[in-house]
Design a protein around this motif. Structure first.
Motif, short mmCIF file in Angstrom:
data_model
loop_
_atom_site.label_atom_id
_atom_site.label_comp_id
_atom_site.label_asym_id
_atom_site.label_seq_id
_atom_site.Cartn_x
_atom_site.Cartn_y
_atom_site.Cartn_z
N GLU A 125 48.65 25.72 50.77
CA GLU A 125 47.60 26.71 51.61
C GLU A 125 48.01 27.98 50.93
O GLU A 125 47.10 28.88 51.37
CB GLU A 125 48.09 26.76 52.98
N TYR A 126 48.90 28.42 50.01
CA TYR A 126 48.95 29.62 49.44
C TYR A 126 48.55 29.72 48.08
O TYR A 126 49.11 30.73 47.39
CB TYR A 126 50.56 30.17 49.64
N VAL A 127 47.97 28.65 47.59
CA VAL A 127 47.59 28.64 45.96
C VAL A 127 46.69 29.96 45.71
O VAL A 127 47.18 30.47 44.38
CB VAL A 127 46.60 27.20 45.84
N GLN A 128 45.93 30.39 46.35
CA GLN A 128 45.14 31.70 46.00
C GLN A 128 45.66 33.01 46.01
O GLN A 128 45.36 33.89 45.25
CB GLN A 128 44.01 31.91 46.84
N LEU A 129 47.24 32.96 46.42
CA LEU A 129 48.01 34.02 46.39
C LEU A 129 49.12 34.03 45.50
O LEU A 129 49.93 34.87 45.41
CB LEU A 129 48.48 34.29 47.95
N ARG A 130 48.98 32.57 44.75
CA ARG A 130 49.97 32.52 43.78
C ARG A 130 49.33 33.05 42.42
O ARG A 130 48.28 32.76 42.06
CB ARG A 130 50.77 31.54 43.61
N GLY A 134 48.44 31.55 34.47
CA GLY A 134 48.79 32.81 33.66
C GLY A 134 48.12 33.91 34.16
O GLY A 134 48.14 34.99 33.71
N TYR A 135 47.16 33.81 35.22
CA TYR A 135 46.43 34.71 35.76
C TYR A 135 46.99 35.33 37.15
O TYR A 135 47.56 34.40 38.23
CB TYR A 135 44.92 34.57 36.05
N ALA A 136 47.13 36.64 37.30
CA ALA A 136 47.59 37.17 38.46
C ALA A 136 46.45 36.77 39.57
O ALA A 136 45.30 36.93 39.39
CB ALA A 136 47.92 38.67 38.31
N PRO A 137 46.91 36.91 40.95
CA PRO A 137 46.03 36.56 41.88
C PRO A 137 45.25 37.82 42.05
O PRO A 137 45.75 38.79 41.98
CB PRO A 137 46.91 36.50 43.12
N MET A 138 44.01 37.50 42.58
CA MET A 138 43.09 38.70 42.84
C MET A 138 43.60 39.56 44.19
O MET A 138 43.23 40.90 43.72
CB MET A 138 41.65 38.29 43.18
N VAL A 139 44.20 38.92 45.00
CA VAL A 139 44.82 39.69 45.85
C VAL A 139 45.94 39.17 46.31
O VAL A 139 46.15 38.07 46.67
CB VAL A 139 43.93 39.78 47.30
N SER A 140 47.09 40.03 46.59
CA SER A 140 48.47 39.74 46.63
C SER A 140 48.68 39.18 48.10
O SER A 140 47.93 39.68 49.15
CB SER A 140 49.64 40.57 46.42
N ASP A 141 49.90 38.71 48.37
CA ASP A 141 50.15 38.07 50.02
C ASP A 141 50.51 39.43 50.63
O ASP A 141 50.08 39.25 51.98
CB ASP A 141 51.21 36.97 49.89
#
Length: 582
Positions: A125-130, A134-141
């Motif tokens: 459920e937290y894939v988009q925040l990790r 090699g790419y940083a998340p667009m928005v951090s948790d």
């Protein structure tokens, strides 16, 4: 009977107080509805105590002077908008402030704990925040914590979809959520609710009536849109005539119409100032003003909200020290304020700002998005309200999205200023021209307010008076019930403080159960401890509408225990003072 006649009859069925008028259509005497409105709830209580003490002294001294007239006496009981009045937050019990801070602290702590354990137990459920590939998340948790864990839980209180016209009442599309407001489903039902959430101050948001007839006629004659910018093929006769009308309405030499209200500030301020200039901004200015100031590249400094001493200190310091490092004089100094602050319901102290302008020689930019059409005896905005010459303000900005029931905005000022903006402002060179239906709505509603529509000559003034009476009545009744309100006299926006984060969604949901649509506001739109509900009063509201709302709001206030002045209402104060006199 035409649509315009039907709408006029429906409108005239609302409460309207007749006044004796002079040749210009203005109210004779001192019976100005705007001057009779109370200030915030704390000042209303204080003013009542002062009035009772004054009556006590007057009765003790056998004065032979004639008694003042009713209107004059009523006006004397309320301070002028410029008068100092106690801050509402000074009377807030410490227990309320402490529990509000603790509530937010608990919410944030539990939100972080849920994220911590969620990443361990449900990592999918937290894939988009990790980090991924090699790419940083667009928005951090951490950045999205507020949106995901706090705002998301009460998302049903915001962005409610409607259908039809947002007049005094509005049709709300019912929706439900089965996953804690992550998604919504429409039930197919429509609920008609009392609308206290729209900026429809003068009630011109109508699908039928004289304005709608003029819009239909304009579309038949001119089409719908020019599909071009102003600099190419977008300037039409209707647009030029409307710009001339706006200039006459606000009392300036010329005006420039922009098709988007937000862009009126964000795209025109960068054309006025640049690097080497200074912008001094009120700390509670709208985001569009903040965006425009940042885009300009000018240095930005902030003064305390509506605090003229803080503004003068910033001016003196800035003028004496000049630009950073070089200490050269500033190219320009632009002071930016709003006529009516929509979150606080307060007016800017325009007379004091104009006096500072004459003393220090800065340029003045006044945003009248909420005040134009809603303030002043003639609806000409904050200048009309304070009897200030519009030529004492260098740049007058306003929008048509509120009082005029349309869209877009305008910049008004000298001909030299407007001619300069036509060539240098991105809103005039690159943005699309305002569409024909919107222009026709602006023109028709403004002509009605100005009394230039012969067929409906008095209806505009009736709407102005009705708005003033409604705003005064609603604010006074809330204060008498014991609620803690903010705002200045005659403001169509009446904020009511809720404080606790749990009471913000609870108030909205309880209102919806009783078929009342309201807007609740919390951090970051307001300071973290001053969550509130913001009532928007309209000329389209009848006295029965307001009484229905007040009755239900009083029940909700008892249920949520937000009547912080309970036990010290005006009636209670008067009873106590009467016993002392006896």
């Amino acid at each position: 009977m035409g649509k315009g006649q039907r709408a006029t009859q429906v409108y005239k069925s609302t409460e309207f107080i007749e006044h004796a008028r002079d040749s210009d259509g203005l109210i004779n005497g001192s019976s100005d509805p705007f001057k009779l409105a109370p200030s915030n709830s704390s000042s209303l209580l204080v003013d009542s105590e002062k009035a009772l003490k004054a009556n006590k002294l007057a009765s003790a001294s056998a004065s032979v002077e004639p008694a003042p007239t009713t209107a004059a006496a009523a006006t004397a009981n309320y301070p002028s908008p410029q008068a100092e009045r106690p801050s509402e937050l000074e009377s807030v019990p410490s227990f309320i402030l402490v529990t509000t801070y603790l509530s937010f602290l608990m919410l944030i702590v539990f939100a972080h704990l849920r994220d911590f354990f969620g990443k361990l137990l449900h990592p999918e459920e937290y894939v988009q925040l990790r980090e991924q590939n090699g790419y940083a998340p667009m928005v951090s948790d951490f950045e999205s914590l507020w949106t995901r864990r706090l705002y998301g839980r009460i998302r049903d209180c915001f962005n409610r979809p409607i259908t039809g016209v947002a007049g005094g009442h509005v049709n709300l599309l019912e929706r439900v959520s089965h996953d804690a407001n992550a998604t919504f489903e429409f039930t197919g039902r429509v609920r008609n609710v009392l609308n206290l959430a729209s900026y429809n101050y003068l009630g011109f948001a109508q699908s039928e009536g004289p304005c709608a007839d003029k819009v239909e006629q304009a579309m038949r004659e001119n089409g719908v849109t020019q599909a071009s910018t102003r600099a190419e093929a977008g300037t039409t006769r209707l647009l030029a005539e409307t710009e001339d009308m706006v200039a006459r309405f606000v009392g300036t030499e010329a005006s420039l119409i922009v098709s988007m209200g937000y862009a009126t500030n964000a795209l025109n301020i960068p054309a006025l100032v640049s690097r080497g200039c200074l912008i001094i901004s009120d700390e509670l200015n709208h985001n569009s003003l903040v965006s425009g100031a940042r885009l300009s590249g000018a240095t930005i400094r902030v003064f305390k909200h509506n605090n003229m001493q803080s503004l003068e200190e910033q001016l003196r310091r800035s003028i004496s020290q000049g630009q950073p490092r070089t200490h050269r004089p500033w190219k320009k100094i632009l002071v930016v304020v709003e006529g009516l602050y929509s979150m606080e319901g307060e007016f800017c102290d325009l007379p004091a700002i104009v006096r500072l302008r004459r003393r220090y020689g800065f340029y003045l930019f006044v945003d009248e998005a909420h005040s134009i059409g809603a303030l002043g005896k003639r609806g000409r905005g904050v200048c009309d309200h304070f009897n200030v010459d519009p030529h004492d303000v260098d740049v007058l900005m306003g929008t048509f999205t509120k009082s005029f029931g349309a869209a877009g905005g305008y910049i008004a000022g000298s001909k030299a200023l407007i001619n300069y903006l036509r060539l240098h402002s991105h809103s005039a060179v690159y943005a699309e021209a305002m569409s024909v239906p919107v222009l026709a709505q602006v023109s028709a509603s403004m002509r009605m307010i100005m009394g230039e529509d012969r067929e409906h000559a008095l209806e505009g003034q009736q709407r102005l008076d009705q708005l003033a009476v409604n705003a005064r009545y609603f604010a006074r009744r809330l204060a008498e019930m014991g609620f803690m309100t903010l705002g200045d006299s005659g403001s169509p926006v009446v904020p009511l403080l809720l404080f606790s984060p749990a009471k913000i969604p609870a108030f909205s949901r309880e209102c919806l159960k009783r078929k009342i649509a309201v807007v609740v506001v919390s951090y970051p739109a307001t300071p973290i401890i001053t969550g509130r509900v913001r009532f928007c009063i309209s000329a389209s509201h009848t006295r029965e509408d307001l009484d229905y709302a007040l009755e239900n709001i009083s029940e909700i206030g008892d249920l949520l225990m937000i009547k912080f002045h309970q036990g010290k209402t005006i009636e209670t104060t008067q009873t106590t003072e009467t016993k002392k006199l006896e």
